[in-house]
Design a protein around this motif. Sequence first.
Motif, PDB file in Angstrom:
ATOM      1  N   THR A  17       0.909  -1.439  -0.115  1.00 43.03           N
ATOM      2  CA  THR A  17      -0.556   0.028  -0.207  1.00 43.03           C
ATOM      3  C   THR A  17       0.717   1.272  -0.535  1.00 43.03           C
ATOM      4  O   THR A  17       2.441   0.979   0.737  1.00 43.03           O
ATOM      5  CB  THR A  17      -0.774   0.387   1.476  1.00 43.03           C
ATOM      6  N   TYR A  60      -0.449   5.142   3.430  1.00 41.65           N
ATOM      7  CA  TYR A  60      -1.462   4.392   4.015  1.00 41.65           C
ATOM      8  C   TYR A  60      -1.613   3.237   5.476  1.00 41.65           C
ATOM      9  O   TYR A  60      -1.222   2.341   4.981  1.00 41.65           O
ATOM     10  CB  TYR A  60      -2.579   3.828   2.944  1.00 41.65           C
ATOM     11  N   SER A  88      -2.896   0.737   7.503  1.00 45.50           N
ATOM     12  CA  SER A  88      -3.839   0.208   7.487  1.00 45.50           C
ATOM     13  C   SER A  88      -4.120  -0.986   7.459  1.00 45.50           C
ATOM     14  O   SER A  88      -3.484  -1.664   6.473  1.00 45.50           O
ATOM     15  CB  SER A  88      -4.381   1.158   6.244  1.00 45.50           C
ATOM     16  N   SER A 140      -7.177  -2.079   5.922  1.00 45.90           N
ATOM     17  CA  SER A 140      -8.197  -2.477   4.605  1.00 45.90           C
ATOM     18  C   SER A 140      -8.079  -2.937   4.050  1.00 45.90           C
ATOM     19  O   SER A 140      -7.016  -2.233   2.981  1.00 45.90           O
ATOM     20  CB  SER A 140      -9.540  -0.920   4.325  1.00 45.90           C
ATOM     21  N   ASN A 144      -8.899  -2.745   0.710  1.00 43.27           N
ATOM     22  CA  ASN A 144      -9.280  -1.597  -0.537  1.00 43.27           C
ATOM     23  C   ASN A 144      -7.658  -0.638  -0.480  1.00 43.27           C
ATOM     24  O   ASN A 144      -7.441   0.280  -1.168  1.00 43.27           O
ATOM     25  CB  ASN A 144     -10.457  -1.064  -0.229  1.00 43.27           C
ATOM     26  N   SER A 145      -6.871  -0.647   0.621  1.00 43.70           N
ATOM     27  CA  SER A 145      -6.384   0.261   0.435  1.00 43.70           C
ATOM     28  C   SER A 145      -4.662  -0.103  -0.003  1.00 43.70           C
ATOM     29  O   SER A 145      -3.812   0.615  -0.303  1.00 43.70           O
ATOM     30  CB  SER A 145      -5.115   0.765   1.824  1.00 43.70           C
ATOM     31  N   TYR A 146      -5.301  -1.114  -0.205  1.00 42.02           N
ATOM     32  CA  TYR A 146      -3.871  -1.793  -0.917  1.00 42.02           C
ATOM     33  C   TYR A 146      -3.699  -1.975  -1.829  1.00 42.02           C
ATOM     34  O   TYR A 146      -4.741  -3.123  -3.268  1.00 42.02           O
ATOM     35  CB  TYR A 146      -3.668  -3.447  -0.229  1.00 42.02           C
ATOM     36  N   ASP A 147      -2.632  -1.749  -2.681  1.00 37.87           N
ATOM     37  CA  ASP A 147      -2.253  -1.618  -4.362  1.00 37.87           C
ATOM     38  C   ASP A 147      -2.266  -2.948  -4.990  1.00 37.87           C
ATOM     39  O   ASP A 147      -2.567  -3.838  -6.427  1.00 37.87           O
ATOM     40  CB  ASP A 147      -1.728  -0.483  -4.835  1.00 37.87           C
TER      41      ASP A 147
END
Length: 125
Positions: free
Chosen positions: A99, A103, A106, A108, A110-113
């Motif tokens: 991420t 972030y 975090s 979440s 969804n925060s991780y690419d």
Amino acid sequence: EVQLVESGGGLVQAGGSLRLSCAASGFNFDDYAIGWFRQAPGKEREGVSSISISDGHKYYINSVKDRFSISSDNAKNTVYLQIDNLKPDDTAVYYCAATPNEYAGSYSPNSYDYWGQGTQVTVST
């Protein structure tokens, strides 16, 4: 090509230890935080620890902080997760993910690419 490759999982008896590795490539490692997640059968993916590569700050969820230790070897673009005193409840597929550093900490998803493919950890009684 961005890659995160986990390794080090396996079958271990309760009370044993494992060191998971996450080798990263294809992106600027220093600009990211790396998180470890796990997913047990029938359960949601759970973030357990993360590390900011730029400043080395480490994060843990309360339930694992006494047994899990995260570290990084920036020269190798690799993050490790040392797990001691393994318990059957630790059985899961363990994933690492990247991420942006803003972030860091975090959990979440969804925060991780970027995500790895996972490594199985099985703890027997």
